[in-house]
Design an enzyme around this catalytic site. Structure first.
Site, PDB file in Angstrom:
ATOM      1  N   PRO A   2      38.529  46.641  37.506  1.00  0.00           N
ATOM      2  CA  PRO A   2      37.374  46.203  38.290  1.00  0.00           C
ATOM      3  C   PRO A   2      36.151  47.054  37.966  1.00  0.00           C
ATOM      4  CG  PRO A   2      39.282  46.559  39.701  1.00  0.00           C
ATOM      5  CD  PRO A   2      39.607  47.125  38.358  1.00  0.00           C
ATOM      6  N   LYS A  34      44.091  47.376  43.148  1.00  0.00           N
ATOM      7  CA  LYS A  34      44.188  48.005  41.829  1.00  0.00           C
ATOM      8  C   LYS A  34      44.117  49.520  41.997  1.00  0.00           C
ATOM      9  CE  LYS A  34      43.470  44.032  39.504  1.00  0.00           C
ATOM     10  NZ  LYS A  34      44.195  43.456  38.422  1.00  0.00           N
TER      11      LYS A  34
END
Length: 115
Positions: A2, A34
Site C-alpha cells: 500500500p 497488510k
C-alpha cells in the site's frame, strides 16, 4: 505494498511529520490488513492548492494497494486519514479528498521485480 500519497497546501516546516507518517502507516496497515513493513506514506506540503475556490488548508490523497480495499475499508480509511490530517495539520475533513486504487501485483515494481 500500500502506498498513500498525500499533498497539502499546509506548510510542514514546523510540523512533526514523523508522527503523521507513523500514525498513517499504522492506520493503513491495520485497516487494509497488510504488514507495516510494506506500507509507504508520502507527505508533500506547501503544494499550491485551491479547494472550493479558496486556498484555506486542504489536502488530496491517493491510496494504491494490491488488494485489501473495498467500500467498507475505504470509508474507514477516509475517516481515519482525514482525522489525522485534521488533528495534525488542521485540514478539516470537508477539505480532503482521498482516491482509492485497488491494483494487481504485476502493476507494482519492487526489489527488481513485480509482486
Amino acid at each position: 505494498m500500500p502506498c498513500l500519497n498525500i499533498s497539502t497546501n499546509v506548510n510542514l516546516d514546523s510540523v512533526d511529520t514523523s508522527s503523521i507518517l507513523s500514525e498513517a502507516t499504522s492506520t493503513v496497515a491495520k485497516l487494509i490488513g497488510k504488514p507495516e513493513a510494506y506500507v509507504m506514506i508520502v507527505l508533500k506540503g506547501s503544494v499550491p492548492m485551491s479547494f472550493g475556490g479558496t486556498e484555506q488548508p486542504a489536502a488530496y490523497g491517493e491510496l494504491v494497494s494490491i488488494g485489501g480495499l473495498n467500500p467498507d475499508v475505504n470509508k474507514k480509511l477516509s475517516a481515519a486519514i482525514s482525522g489525522i490530517l485534521d488533528s495534525k495539520l488542521q485540514v478539516p475533513p470537508s477539505r480532503f479528498f482521498l482516491k482509492f486504487f485497488d491494483t494487481k501485483g504485476s502493476n507494482f515494481g519492487w526489489n527488481g521485480s513485480t509482486f
